[in-house]
Design a protein around this motif. Structure first.
Motif, PDB file in Angstrom:
ATOM      1  N   GLU A 138       0.829  -1.206   0.000  1.00 56.77           N
ATOM      2  CA  GLU A 138       0.000   0.000   0.000  1.00 56.77           C
ATOM      3  C   GLU A 138       0.866   1.260   0.000  1.00 56.77           C
ATOM      4  OE1 GLU A 138      -3.735   1.900   2.473  1.00 56.77           O
ATOM      5  OE2 GLU A 138      -2.201   0.814   3.601  1.00 56.77           O
ATOM      6  N   SER A 163       1.251   4.074  -2.932  1.00 61.23           N
ATOM      7  CA  SER A 163       0.964   5.476  -2.664  1.00 61.23           C
ATOM      8  C   SER A 163       2.129   6.386  -3.066  1.00 61.23           C
ATOM      9  CB  SER A 163       0.655   5.664  -1.182  1.00 61.23           C
ATOM     10  OG  SER A 163       0.375   7.007  -0.898  1.00 61.23           O
ATOM     11  N   SER A 220       2.027   9.264  -5.878  1.00 65.87           N
ATOM     12  CA  SER A 220       2.378  10.636  -5.487  1.00 65.87           C
ATOM     13  C   SER A 220       3.477  11.187  -6.387  1.00 65.87           C
ATOM     14  CB  SER A 220       2.820  10.672  -4.023  1.00 65.87           C
ATOM     15  OG  SER A 220       1.782  10.275  -3.169  1.00 65.87           O
ATOM     16  N   GLU A 237      -0.835  10.011   2.190  1.00 69.75           N
ATOM     17  CA  GLU A 237      -2.078   9.514   2.778  1.00 69.75           C
ATOM     18  C   GLU A 237      -3.244   9.589   1.803  1.00 69.75           C
ATOM     19  OE1 GLU A 237      -2.412  11.837   6.339  1.00 69.75           O
ATOM     20  OE2 GLU A 237      -1.249  10.377   7.512  1.00 69.75           O
ATOM     21  N   HIS A 276      -3.199   9.044  -1.323  1.00 68.23           N
ATOM     22  CA  HIS A 276      -3.121   7.984  -2.330  1.00 68.23           C
ATOM     23  C   HIS A 276      -3.136   6.575  -1.726  1.00 68.23           C
ATOM     24  CE1 HIS A 276      -2.577  10.475  -5.903  1.00 68.23           C
ATOM     25  NE2 HIS A 276      -1.777  11.252  -5.186  1.00 68.23           N
ATOM     26  N   MET A 277      -3.327   6.486  -0.417  1.00 67.23           N
ATOM     27  CA  MET A 277      -3.404   5.173   0.221  1.00 67.23           C
ATOM     28  C   MET A 277      -4.673   4.449  -0.227  1.00 67.23           C
ATOM     29  SD  MET A 277      -0.943   4.363   2.419  1.00 67.23           S
ATOM     30  CE  MET A 277       0.373   5.114   3.392  1.00 67.23           C
TER      31      MET A 277
END
Length: 272
Positions: A166, A170, A174, A201, A203-204
């Motif tokens: 994850e 992300s 980003s 956070e 793009h989590m």
């Protein structure tokens, strides 16, 4: 009184008792997000001499009970760790059996009489879904589409998931986003070129939900096993010694009481 009448009476009494207990718990702050690491299905099968896969079926029944209790209490978000990327390393036969079971249960989620529809629950499948076989992935997509308009509660099912995957996902997204911004700005330096924690956070996979208040891992294990590592820095970890298929209402109540008892400390940690 026949068996059916006794069963209905027992269910009514249990529901009434839960409402009374929930009323008491509601006097204090309740968690808005509870996560479960469902550990011990295979050990339960071995201990009870069940055939392969039966422990997971019993575990699914336990999950449905936990979801019902959480939504009755008013917990908005529930996350379950259903299948780790590491689980793909198990024998091909076991992996295929689990995939077949998942597909069957996912299809059951969107039936009109399902618990998801009873409580108005929106379902998200969280993880690297490209790793799933096509039939399971399509079933997951159908379930997400079918429940997209539900808004009373949320169920997040982590499947083909690990925290490291994850976080990597992300960071990659980003970087791609910032690179596109740089190109638009004709390579001119800009303070937005720097990737921030908020970018990561956003793009989590788990960006659709707040961080968990409680993580419950059965089997007495206190390891997170690569689950919600980024999101769990200020949550309470509960580790009852029972196996997942054995989890019951009292274990959920104990976890909530522990959360309420430690709430001051948890909130203080968030502020530092």
């Amino acid at each position: 009184m026949d068996i059916k009448q006794r069963t209905q009476m027992y269910a009514s009494l249990s529901s009434f008792a839960r409402k009374c207990i929930f009323g008491i718990l509601s006097v204090a702050t309740l968690p808005s997000h509870i996560s479960f690491i469902m550990d011990g299905n295979r050990r339960y099968s071995k201990q009870h001499n069940l055939v392969d896969g039966e422990g997971h079926k019993v575990g699914y029944s336990s999950l449905m009970s936990m979801l019902r209790y959480c939504y009755e209490l008013g917990v908005k978000y529930v996350t379950v760790y259903a299948f780790s990327i590491e689980n793909f390393k198990r024998s091909p036969e076991e992996v295929q059996s689990l995939m077949d079971l998942m597909e069957e249960k996912i299809e059951g989620l969107i039936k009109e009489e399902s618990l998801v529809n009873q409580y108005g629950v929106r379902v998200y499948f969280i993880g690297n879904l490209k790793l799933l076989n096509k039939s399971v992935r399509l079933a997951a997509e159908r379930a997400m589409d079918a429940t997209a308009k539900n808004s009373k509660a949320v169920l997040l099912i982590c499947i083909a998931y690990t925290s490291t995957d994850e976080i990597l996902h992300s960071v990659e997204e980003s970087c791609d986003e910032k690179w596109d911004e740089i190109k638009v700005l004709n390579d001119k330096k800009h303070e937005k070129d720097i990737i921030s924690v908020l970018d990561i956070e956003r793009h989590m996979y788990m960006a659709v939900a707040p961080d968990p208040d409680i993580i419950i891992r059965t089997s007495g294990e206190t390891r997170l096993s690569n689950f919600l590592l980024w999101q769990s820095s200020n949550c309470l970890l509960c580790s009852p010694s029972i196996l997942w298929p054995e989890i019951g209402f009292r274990h959920l109540v104990q976890a909530i009481l522990a959360f309420q008892h430690n709430l001051y400390y948890l909130n203080k940690q968030k502020q530092t």
